[in-house]
Scaffold this active site. Structure first.
Site, short mmCIF file in Angstrom:
data_model
loop_
_atom_site.label_atom_id
_atom_site.label_comp_id
_atom_site.label_asym_id
_atom_site.label_seq_id
_atom_site.Cartn_x
_atom_site.Cartn_y
_atom_site.Cartn_z
N ALA A 217 0.87 -1.12 -0.03
CA ALA A 217 0.04 0.02 -0.13
C ALA A 217 0.93 1.18 -0.18
CB ALA A 217 -0.94 0.00 1.22
N GLY B 238 0.57 -4.81 0.94
CA GLY B 238 -0.69 -4.98 0.09
C GLY B 238 -0.34 -5.84 -1.28
N GLU C 272 -0.86 -9.14 -0.60
CA GLU C 272 -2.10 -9.41 -0.20
C GLU C 272 -3.22 -9.38 -1.47
OE1 GLU C 272 -1.51 -6.30 2.97
OE2 GLU C 272 -2.98 -7.52 4.05
N GLU D 199 4.84 -4.96 7.17
CA GLU D 199 4.06 -3.89 7.87
C GLU D 199 4.41 -3.76 9.68
OE1 GLU D 199 2.61 -6.09 5.95
OE2 GLU D 199 0.93 -5.27 4.60
N1 CAA Z 1 4.62 3.17 -0.82
C1 CAA Z 1 5.02 4.30 -1.20
N2 CAA Z 1 6.11 4.63 -1.94
C2 CAA Z 1 6.88 3.39 -2.12
C3 CAA Z 1 6.64 2.24 -1.59
C4 CAA Z 1 5.11 2.17 -0.79
N3 CAA Z 1 4.92 0.91 -0.20
N4 CAA Z 1 7.54 1.32 -2.15
C5 CAA Z 1 8.40 1.96 -2.57
N5 CAA Z 1 8.15 3.03 -2.69
C6 CAA Z 1 8.71 4.25 -3.57
C7 CAA Z 1 10.01 4.76 -2.65
O1 CAA Z 1 9.50 5.55 -1.78
C8 CAA Z 1 10.72 5.36 -3.78
O2 CAA Z 1 10.29 6.76 -3.83
P1 CAA Z 1 11.41 8.12 -4.30
O3 CAA Z 1 12.16 7.51 -5.30
O4 CAA Z 1 10.36 9.09 -4.49
O5 CAA Z 1 12.21 7.89 -2.98
C9 CAA Z 1 10.47 4.65 -5.02
O6 CAA Z 1 9.27 3.79 -4.57
C10 CAA Z 1 11.87 3.35 -5.26
O7 CAA Z 1 11.52 2.78 -4.18
P2 CAA Z 1 13.25 2.38 -3.43
O8 CAA Z 1 14.13 3.42 -3.56
O9 CAA Z 1 12.88 2.13 -1.76
O10 CAA Z 1 13.58 1.06 -4.15
P3 CAA Z 1 14.59 -0.02 -3.46
O11 CAA Z 1 14.91 -0.74 -4.72
O12 CAA Z 1 15.81 0.70 -2.96
O13 CAA Z 1 13.98 -0.77 -2.52
C11 CAA Z 1 11.92 -2.04 -1.55
C12 CAA Z 1 12.70 -1.72 -2.85
C13 CAA Z 1 12.76 -2.97 -0.61
C14 CAA Z 1 10.60 -2.76 -1.93
C15 CAA Z 1 11.58 -0.62 -0.77
O14 CAA Z 1 11.03 0.41 -1.59
C16 CAA Z 1 10.32 -0.91 0.26
O15 CAA Z 1 10.78 -1.36 1.56
N6 CAA Z 1 9.24 -0.24 0.06
C17 CAA Z 1 8.26 -0.53 1.21
C18 CAA Z 1 7.64 -1.88 1.28
C19 CAA Z 1 6.62 -2.25 2.36
O16 CAA Z 1 6.86 -1.66 3.65
N7 CAA Z 1 5.41 -2.30 1.90
C20 CAA Z 1 4.31 -2.44 2.79
C21 CAA Z 1 3.52 -1.34 2.84
S1 CAA Z 1 2.28 -0.78 4.05
C22 CAA Z 1 0.93 -2.10 3.33
O17 CAA Z 1 1.04 -2.65 2.64
C23 CAA Z 1 -0.45 -2.18 4.26
C24 CAA Z 1 -1.03 -3.25 3.78
O18 CAA Z 1 -1.29 -4.11 4.51
C25 CAA Z 1 -2.20 -2.92 2.86
#
Ligand code: CAA
Length: 258
Positions: free
Chosen positions: A66, A109, A112, A132
């Site tokens: 998400a 998400g 999911e 999460e």
């Molecule tokens: N939400 C918003 N933006 C996101 C995102 C997310 N879940 N995942 C990645 N992005 C964005 C980053 O912020 C980044 O944007 P900027 O260039 O503007 O900084 C862009 O996408 C590229 O991401 P990274 O630079 O982080 O890429 P990476 O290759 O270094 O890392 C990754 C990849 C390990 C997937 C890392 O992006 C990450 O950890 N993302 C978040 C994963 C996460 O925590 N997901 C759970 C979200 S909460 C949820 O999903 C609730 C639910 O149950 C529904």
């Protein structure tokens, strides 16, 4: 696609394709994406010319979760009043079989969303996880429930409590994916799998998916009762008569999806 902001949509034969397209955010699922995916899935679902739907992302990310930036400042009340992930229930409720073709990150998400599909094809470069807890929250699109049902309690609990990412091979051993395929073959495999499904009689596909869903939601006795009724109802379809006649006559069936 002019109709949608965050996805691309295409129909090829009887297969509807939904491709998540927010590369700048690794296909993070914001409210607009949820609206787009749900609307596209429901449009395909309403079209009797579509017998299977494929949901996919990019090679780097199916969906990285998400959208964290959209949620960060919300209060608990905000999340409840807007029912932030509520529309995903409609995606899970489409009658048409849905295949997730997963490459790269399927996190939070994203994982999911895959779990709301009926078949999960993973490229050998797919990575799954529910990170999460690291954000101070828990899975919010059904992950705690669907993972326990799909993987069993102990595997699901370890993933949800540690937030650890797993690769495609471990996901397959855990029962989180239907099949793993080489990355270069993912979309072709998804296409042929979807086509194999979409060619089957639509009434039987709807009944099969509905019965499989009941298995996740009910007792064994209730589920078997539902299955028996759905099975009987298919004997009033043209495709059942055609499918069985074709078997007896040793020829391939010609279905009308009626
Ligand atoms: N939400 C918003 N933006 C996101 C995102 C997310 N879940 N995942 C990645 N992005 C964005 C980053 O912020 C980044 O944007 P900027 O260039 O503007 O900084 C862009 O996408 C590229 O991401 P990274 O630079 O982080 O890429 P990476 O290759 O270094 O890392 C990754 C990849 C390990 C997937 C890392 O992006 C990450 O950890 N993302 C978040 C994963 C996460 O925590 N997901 C759970 C979200 S909460 C949820 O999903 C609730 C639910 O149950 C529904």
């Amino acid at each position: 696609d002019a109709e949608y902001e965050t996805i691309r949509v295409e129909q090829r034969g009887r297969v509807g394709w939904i491709t998540l397209d927010r590369p700048e955010a690794l296909n993070a699922l914001n409210t607009q994406t949820m609206r787009d995916v749900v609307a596209a899935a429901e449009a395909f679902d309403a079209d009797e010319g579509v017998g299977a739907i494929v949901v996919t992302g990019s090679e780097k990310a199916f969906a990285a979760g998400a959208d964290i930036k959209e949620m960060e400042q919300k209060s608990g009340l905000d999340m409840m009043l807007t029912d932030h992930f509520g529309a995903w229930t409609r995606f899970a409720a489409v009658r048409t079989p849905v295949i997730a073709a997963v490459s790269g990150y399927a996190l939070g998400g994203g994982c999911e969303l895959a779990l709301m599909c009926d078949v999960i094809l993973a490229s050998d470069r797919a990575k799954f996880g529910q990170p999460e807890v690291q954000l101070g929250v828990i899975p919010g699109m059904g992950g705690t429930q669907r993972l326990v049902r799909a993987l069993g309690y102990y595997k699901a609990a370890e993933l949800v409590l540690t937030g650890r990412m797993i690769d495609a091979a471990e996901a397959e051993r855990a029962g989180l994916v239907s099949r793993v395929v080489p990355a270069a073959e993912l979309l072709d495999d998804a296409e042929s799998t979807a086509r194999t499904i979409a060619e089957k009689p639509l009434p039987a596909l709807y009944a099969a998916k509905a019965a499989l869903d009941v298995a996740l939601e009910s007792t064994l006795a209730e589920g078997v009762r539902f299955e028996r009724q759905a099975f009987a109802a298919l004997f009033d379809t043209a495709d059942q008569k055609e499918g069985m006649a074709a078997f007896r006559e040793k020829r391939s069936p010609s279905f009308t999806h009626r």
